[in-house]
Scaffold this active site. Structure first.
Site, PDB file in Angstrom:
ATOM      1  N   GLU A 121       0.817  -1.208   0.000  1.00 56.35           N
ATOM      2  CA  GLU A 121       0.000   0.000   0.000  1.00 56.35           C
ATOM      3  C   GLU A 121       0.856   1.266   0.000  1.00 56.35           C
ATOM      4  OE1 GLU A 121      -3.067   0.099  -0.552  1.00 56.35           O
ATOM      5  OE2 GLU A 121      -3.851  -1.883  -0.022  1.00 56.35           O
ATOM      6  N   GLU A 375     -12.371  -0.352  -9.850  1.00 58.32           N
ATOM      7  CA  GLU A 375     -12.012  -1.274 -10.927  1.00 58.32           C
ATOM      8  C   GLU A 375     -13.026  -1.327 -12.066  1.00 58.32           C
ATOM      9  OE1 GLU A 375      -9.428  -2.083  -7.613  1.00 58.32           O
ATOM     10  OE2 GLU A 375     -11.622  -1.966  -7.704  1.00 58.32           O
TER      11      GLU A 375
END
Length: 615
Positions: A121, A375
């Site tokens: 991350e 997405e």
């Protein structure tokens, strides 16, 4: 009196019927140019509603709590949302906010803090955000050059990357999942990491190496990918979680979603950005295997990496990036069908749940949330870019409508706790500003005639998995040094291939917005067949320059047998003839069972296509 009431009810019925006809027609109409322009403006307003909410109520904490209008530190306590949003500000052309943000970060951000952070991350959000903004702020050609800027973000990125390097000190080269920015890896740190976590670092670290002329960053991430690839099964599938010391898979479920997704993405994008055929070879092999064993047209399932037996007939929301990746690979037809199936789930609930069970046709228990993921919007953008089919503008309009109706909060946009009742949660991930609204804005801007850095800027851009803009500048691409197998400097004939791919019309070709033509992108025949088969000799790939190497030697890993126990691992170093490179090999022993055929999910497909939003 009764007659009057009857006539009134008849009149009301007629009126409602007429309104219904017009409403139905309105809902069925495709997005017009004027509406696309309005939607572009609406998405821009969405961004600034959330960004301003963060700056007013949460900054300099990491993320915004949009219901309570407070801030929270979620990753490292270093203004995560601001860093992640930098290149979106630049994309939208907001010079004032971009300059202020860059200057503030350059003066105030520090990484010498006692924080244990996720390597994955931190790389994709913070390191990627800093590098993307640096490349924009330091270059007059982008139109966003900051006169007072003196590479402060690059210095911060280099400092951060050095603090992440201890994570890579493992026998396999695959990094630990977490590292302390001050003290390195804790002695009790878990040795288990995800495939995506170990294999989605190459773009950011590779760019940093090119900008600092320090190869160590690029090399450790390439070694991590090689380590994962060396442990793949005989079917060329990778599992979800692996022990970074032993190379043993602790979760053998192979898929394209959770814990694996961006591993595939970075294989392709590392080739496109750097021109390194090693990544293209691995993507070629991995993609063919995924389409053979995971694809149950138009869905993707999770299978055992050894046998290909289905273990999870599950759609999870992270899979929705895949059609966009297929567009980049030039495999557009299956991308169209898969996107339609995934979008059918969105239409059914108004959002995509984290998990949707393909066997029960219902939301997977415990996976009912929608955390503002980008997405589906990302793939919608890429498919519209490739086809100019108006259905993708319609899908984008639905996504915007859902976010505005169900996720908008007083200070930003909220997670959806349950897609069935649309209950809101007081949290907004930084990727909402870095990706979700970015891809929606790009979609509608493309429809009205693009005028932005990504489409019409001085460079062609690769988007990182966090949506950051990474330019294919000569300084980064180094197309004349493509054959760097463990430090060898052999010029590759395939630099011309890469230049041809990057000039393909997926980036530049304009279509009429009638959906009549399909842009095949770089083309499956070109991209997926660009390298020799595994069984063929590799000498032809760089003939006359790196002679004497086998194909497996050139790509840095050798595959013998797929499975091994801890005690069976042996580390082999082979010295190449011409390139003087050491090749790291993991050898093992076992025999997998034969793959099984995956079943069809046509009934579910038809059902979801007929669903309407439940809002």
């Amino acid at each position: 009196m009764r007659g009057s009431v009857t006539w009134f009810l008849l009149y009301l019925w007629i009126l409602v019927s007429i309104c219904g006809i017009f409403l139905g027609k309105s809902l069925a109409e495709s997005v017009t140019s004027d509406e696309a322009r309005q939607l572009k403006d609406e998405v821009e307003e969405m961004f600034f509603h959330a960004f301003n909410g963060y700056m007013e109520h949460a900054f300099p904490q990491d993320e915004l709590k949009p219901l309570s209008c407070k801030g929270e530190d979620t990753l490292g306590g270093y203004a995560l949302t601001l860093v992640d949003s930098l290149d979106t500000l630049a994309l939208l052309g907001d010079k004032e906010r971009f300059a202020f943000s860059v200057e503030w970060i350059g003066k105030n951000l520090r990484f010498d803090i006692n924080k244990t952070v996720s390597v994955f991350e931190t790389t994709i959000r913070v390191l990627g955000g800093l590098l993307s903004a640096h490349l924009i702020a330091s270059d007059y050609a982008t139109g966003m050059r900051i006169p007072s800027y003196e590479n402060q973000l690059l210095h911060l990125a280099e400092d951060l990357a050095y603090r992440l390097l201890p994570a890579f000190e493992t026998p396999t080269g695959i990094p630990y999942g977490s590292v302390n920015l001050l003290d390195g890896v804790d002695e009790n740190e878990s040795k288990i990491t995800s495939t995506a976590g170990g294999g989605t670092l190459t773009l950011e670290f590779g760019i940093l190496s090119r900008l600092t002329n320090n190869s160590v960053f690029e090399q450790v991430t390439k070694n991590a990918v090689r380590g994962l690839w060396a442990c793949r099964s005989k079917l060329n599938l990778v599992g979800a979680h692996i022990n970074v010391f032993t190379g043993e898979w602790t979760q053998k479920d192979a898929g394209i979603g959770t814990s694996i997704d961006s591993f595939y993405e970075y294989l392709l994008k590392a080739f496109l950005l750097f021109g390194d055929e090693e990544y293209l070879f691995m993507f070629q092999e991995a993609y063919v295997a995924a389409m053979r064993y995971l694809f149950t047209d138009p869905w993707y399932v999770e299978v055992n990496m050894d046998s290909a037996a289905i273990v999870w007939p599950l759609f999870n929301s992270l899979q929705a990036f895949w059609p966009g990746l297929q567009v980049l690979a030039g495999d557009v037809d299956p991308a169209i069908r898969t996107h339609a199936a995934f979008y059918g789930v969105w239409k059914r609930y108004g959002f995509t749940p984290e998990g949707y069970n393909l066997a029960t046709h219902s939301v997977q228990q415990g996976q009912k949330s929608y955390p503002l993921r980008p997405e589906l919007a990302e793939s919608t953008y890429w498919l519209y870019k490739a086809t100019r089919d108006s259905r993708y503008l319609d899908a984008g309009r639905d996504i915007v409508s859902s976010l505005q109706y169900g996720a908008r909060c007083p200070c930003g946009y909220c997670h959806i706790t349950d897609v069935e009742d649309h209950k809101q949660e007081d949290h907004m991930e930084s990727f909402f500003l870095a990706e979700t609204v970015k891809y929606l804005w790009l979609l509608f801007d493309l429809a009205v005639g693009p005028d932005n850095l990504a489409e019409n800027g001085p460079y062609q851009y690769i988007f990182s998995t966090e949506g950051h803009l990474l330019p294919t500048t000569p300084q980064i691409s180094l197309v004349h040094e493509n054959c760097s197998y463990y430090g060898s400097n052999c010029k590759s004939h395939n630099s011309s291939l890469r230049q041809e791919l990057l000039s393909r019309n997926i980036y530049g070709k304009r279509h009429e917005a009638n959906g009549s033509g399909v842009d095949k992108g770089w083309g499956r025949n070109v991209l997926l067949s660009a390298l020799p088969d595994k069984s063929s000799s590799g000498s032809a790939l760089v003939k006359g320059l790196c002679q004497g190497l086998t194909h497996e030697q050139m790509v840095g890993v050798s595959y013998f047998k797929p499975y091994f126990k801890t005690e069976d691992i042996r580390f082999v170093y082979e010295n190449s003839v011409s390139c003087q490179s050491n090749v790291f090999v993991i050898a093992s022993s076992a025999n997998p069972s034969e793959p099984v055929n995956n079943g069809s999910l046509e009934e579910l497909n038809t059902e979801l296509e007929n669903q309407s939003p439940e809002r």
